[in-house]
Design a protein around this motif. Sequence first.
Motif, PDB file in Angstrom:
ATOM      1  N   PHE A 181      89.232  50.609  54.585  1.00 52.34           N
ATOM      2  CA  PHE A 181      90.132  51.699  54.188  1.00 52.34           C
ATOM      3  C   PHE A 181      91.105  52.125  55.281  1.00 52.34           C
ATOM      4  N   LEU A 182      90.780  51.911  56.552  1.00 58.26           N
ATOM      5  CA  LEU A 182      91.753  52.229  57.605  1.00 58.26           C
ATOM      6  C   LEU A 182      92.962  51.302  57.528  1.00 58.26           C
ATOM      7  N   ASN A 183      92.742  50.091  57.031  1.00 56.51           N
ATOM      8  CA  ASN A 183      93.835  49.126  56.892  1.00 56.51           C
ATOM      9  C   ASN A 183      94.702  49.380  55.668  1.00 56.51           C
ATOM     10  N   LYS A 184      94.293  50.270  54.788  1.00 56.90           N
ATOM     11  CA  LYS A 184      95.088  50.606  53.609  1.00 56.90           C
ATOM     12  C   LYS A 184      96.052  51.769  53.870  1.00 56.90           C
ATOM     13  N   MET A 185      95.969  52.347  55.045  1.00 53.30           N
ATOM     14  CA  MET A 185      96.810  53.481  55.390  1.00 53.30           C
ATOM     15  C   MET A 185      98.208  53.029  55.808  1.00 53.30           C
ATOM     16  N   PRO A 186      99.172  53.949  55.834  1.00 50.78           N
ATOM     17  CA  PRO A 186     100.502  53.604  56.363  1.00 50.78           C
ATOM     18  C   PRO A 186     100.391  53.030  57.776  1.00 50.78           C
ATOM     19  N   ASP A 187     101.345  52.205  58.142  1.00 44.87           N
ATOM     20  CA  ASP A 187     101.300  51.485  59.422  1.00 44.87           C
ATOM     21  C   ASP A 187     100.884  52.374  60.594  1.00 44.87           C
ATOM     22  N   GLY A 188      99.863  51.918  61.315  1.00 41.53           N
ATOM     23  CA  GLY A 188      99.442  52.574  62.537  1.00 41.53           C
ATOM     24  C   GLY A 188      98.513  53.752  62.352  1.00 41.53           C
ATOM     25  N   CYS A 189      98.491  54.349  61.170  1.00 39.72           N
ATOM     26  CA  CYS A 189      97.695  55.569  60.962  1.00 39.72           C
ATOM     27  C   CYS A 189      96.196  55.295  61.069  1.00 39.72           C
ATOM     28  N   GLY A 190      95.763  54.182  60.483  1.00 40.95           N
ATOM     29  CA  GLY A 190      94.346  53.846  60.557  1.00 40.95           C
ATOM     30  C   GLY A 190      93.894  53.572  61.981  1.00 40.95           C
ATOM     31  N   LEU A 191      94.714  52.862  62.725  1.00 46.02           N
ATOM     32  CA  LEU A 191      94.395  52.579  64.124  1.00 46.02           C
ATOM     33  C   LEU A 191      94.329  53.867  64.930  1.00 46.02           C
ATOM     34  N   LEU A 218      93.768  57.018  63.838  1.00 47.96           N
ATOM     35  CA  LEU A 218      92.635  57.848  63.441  1.00 47.96           C
ATOM     36  C   LEU A 218      91.320  57.243  63.905  1.00 47.96           C
ATOM     37  N   GLY A 219      91.226  55.918  63.883  1.00 52.07           N
ATOM     38  CA  GLY A 219      90.015  55.270  64.350  1.00 52.07           C
ATOM     39  C   GLY A 219      89.795  55.449  65.845  1.00 52.07           C
ATOM     40  N   LEU A 220      90.858  55.296  66.629  1.00 50.61           N
ATOM     41  CA  LEU A 220      90.745  55.398  68.087  1.00 50.61           C
ATOM     42  C   LEU A 220      90.544  56.830  68.573  1.00 50.61           C
ATOM     43  N   THR A 221      91.114  57.792  67.876  1.00 52.24           N
ATOM     44  CA  THR A 221      91.067  59.176  68.359  1.00 52.24           C
ATOM     45  C   THR A 221      90.037  60.042  67.652  1.00 52.24           C
ATOM     46  N   GLY A 222      89.577  59.614  66.473  1.00 50.17           N
ATOM     47  CA  GLY A 222      88.666  60.458  65.703  1.00 50.17           C
ATOM     48  C   GLY A 222      89.313  61.745  65.255  1.00 50.17           C
ATOM     49  N   ALA A 223      90.647  61.764  65.186  1.00 49.25           N
ATOM     50  CA  ALA A 223      91.377  62.993  64.861  1.00 49.25           C
ATOM     51  C   ALA A 223      90.964  63.544  63.502  1.00 49.25           C
ATOM     52  N   SER A 224      90.862  64.861  63.438  1.00 47.79           N
ATOM     53  CA  SER A 224      90.519  65.538  62.197  1.00 47.79           C
ATOM     54  C   SER A 224      91.778  65.750  61.365  1.00 47.79           C
ATOM     55  N   ILE A 225      91.690  65.450  60.081  1.00 44.33           N
ATOM     56  CA  ILE A 225      92.849  65.618  59.208  1.00 44.33           C
ATOM     57  C   ILE A 225      92.503  66.555  58.055  1.00 44.33           C
ATOM     58  N   ASN A 226      93.549  67.166  57.479  1.00 42.57           N
ATOM     59  CA  ASN A 226      93.342  68.098  56.372  1.00 42.57           C
ATOM     60  C   ASN A 226      93.675  67.423  55.040  1.00 42.57           C
ATOM     61  N   ALA A 227      93.724  68.221  53.980  1.00 38.42           N
ATOM     62  CA  ALA A 227      93.942  67.677  52.639  1.00 38.42           C
ATOM     63  C   ALA A 227      95.290  66.973  52.510  1.00 38.42           C
ATOM     64  N   ALA A 228      96.343  67.571  53.078  1.00 38.49           N
ATOM     65  CA  ALA A 228      97.671  66.951  52.996  1.00 38.49           C
ATOM     66  C   ALA A 228      97.687  65.612  53.722  1.00 38.49           C
ATOM     67  N   ASP A 229      97.054  65.569  54.905  1.00 42.03           N
ATOM     68  CA  ASP A 229      96.953  64.313  55.651  1.00 42.03           C
ATOM     69  C   ASP A 229      96.172  63.272  54.859  1.00 42.03           C
ATOM     70  N   ALA A 230      95.077  63.703  54.232  1.00 38.51           N
ATOM     71  CA  ALA A 230      94.220  62.785  53.491  1.00 38.51           C
ATOM     72  C   ALA A 230      94.994  62.120  52.355  1.00 38.51           C
ATOM     73  N   TYR A 234      98.255  61.722  52.358  1.00 34.75           N
ATOM     74  CA  TYR A 234      99.285  60.897  52.993  1.00 34.75           C
ATOM     75  C   TYR A 234      98.735  59.535  53.404  1.00 34.75           C
ATOM     76  N   VAL A 235      97.502  59.510  53.924  1.00 33.64           N
ATOM     77  CA  VAL A 235      96.923  58.247  54.392  1.00 33.64           C
ATOM     78  C   VAL A 235      96.075  57.569  53.306  1.00 33.64           C
ATOM     79  N   GLN A 236      96.185  58.081  52.083  1.00 28.32           N
ATOM     80  CA  GLN A 236      95.542  57.466  50.922  1.00 28.32           C
ATOM     81  C   GLN A 236      94.016  57.499  50.970  1.00 28.32           C
ATOM     82  N   LEU A 237      93.489  58.594  51.533  1.00 26.65           N
ATOM     83  CA  LEU A 237      92.048  58.825  51.499  1.00 26.65           C
ATOM     84  C   LEU A 237      91.673  59.816  50.409  1.00 26.65           C
ATOM     85  N   ALA A 238      92.665  60.397  49.758  1.00 26.99           N
ATOM     86  CA  ALA A 238      92.419  61.358  48.687  1.00 26.99           C
ATOM     87  C   ALA A 238      93.442  61.146  47.588  1.00 26.99           C
TER      88      ALA A 238
END
Length: 373
Positions: free
Chosen positions: A160-170, A172-184, A186-190
Amino acid sequence: MTNPVLFKTLESVNDKKIAVATLNSEKSLNALSLEMVELLYSQLVSWQDDDSIAIVMLEGAGEKAFCAGGDVVQLYNAAKEAGSGNVAQDVETFFAKEYKLDHLIHVYKKPILLWGHGIVMGGGLGLLAGASHRVVTEKSRIAMPEITIGLYPDVGGSHFLNKMPDGCGLFLGLTGASINAADAKYVQLADHFVSADQKQTLVEELLLINWGNTVALNRQKLTDLLKTFEDNSKSQKPVGNIAKFVDFMTALNNCDSANSAIVDILDFKTDDKWFNKAQASLAHGSPLSAKLIFKQIKEGQSLTLASAFRMELGLSVKCASDGDFPEGVRALLIDKDNSPSWKYATIHDVPDDVVDSFFVSIWDAKSHPLNSL
C-alpha cells in the motif's frame, strides 16, 4: 475476563444482516494480540460463507483508537527468550497469522466498512488498508511508526505504500509521520471522511438499505450511503499536511539510494512543525530500519500482494532475531528510557550486504508459512 473481540449481527429491513466486529481492548488502545487475530480471522471466514451477511463492519472499542498496532511487548518477550540470532517461534506465528488476516481483508468477498476513528497505527493500519470501504473521522491519527522500534512498515506496507502518490509512501515509511483524515484520503489510505458524531446515524441507515445477494451492488449501495454522509461532514474535515510538500515528495521518489533519500529528508529546510517532527523521528529511529525500509519499498513495486506479505514475514522475523526490534521495544515500551542503542550509529555505517541478507528467505517456497496465500 472480557472478550478481546466482540461479534454481533444486526437485522436489516430485509432478511440480510450487518455483521459487526469490535476490537475490545480499550486500555491497550485495542492493540492486536494473537488471540484477537485468531478470533477475527475465524469469524471473518465464517461471515464470508454466510449468505445472510450482506456487509461487515470493523470498529474499535472506545473513542481513542481503532487499533494502535500489534502487541509488540508480547513479541519482544518471545524474541528475548529465543536470544539474538534465533528465530522465535511465537514471533513467526504471530506475524504469519496477522498477515493472513490482513490478506483476507484485502481479498474479502463482501464489503467491509472499517471505522478508522482515533489512533490507527501499525497493525491497525494493516486491517484498514485492505478494507473495501475505509472511513476516517476528524479524530483519525494514522501512522506507520515502526522505524522508532527497529521494525519497518509491515502488514502490507510493501504494497500500500507503493500505491500512494510519488514519494509519499517512502516519506511516511522512513519518518513514521502521523497523518490525519485529509492526508489519508490524499495518499489513498481512506475512501470516505465522516464526522465522528454521525456514526450511530450511519449504522441506523445501514439497516434501512435493501441489501441483496450481488456483491457489486451491495458495494455500490454502501458507497452511495457513505458519500451522502461525507457531503454532510465537510465542515469538520481537517486540513492535510502532506499535500503541501508534493514537489518535495516527487523529488524524493527519484532518489536512487537509501542514503540520498534519508539525507534529503533530514536536510530539507522548513519551519513546518509537522515536517520537522517527521525529520526528528527519522533522525532518532533505527539506521538499519531506515535502510531496510528503502529497499522494502523498492522491492515491493514489483510484487503481488501475496508476495509482499511473504517477503514481509521474512523481514519481520529477522528484525526480531538479528535486527533492532528488541532494542527498540525495550527503549520505547519496556524501560521507557527512549535511548535505544542501535546496532549501527548512522545510516552510513549499515553495510549493504547486511541489508540484503534480510531479504533472503529462511524458507523455501513449499515450507513458507504463507505459501497458501
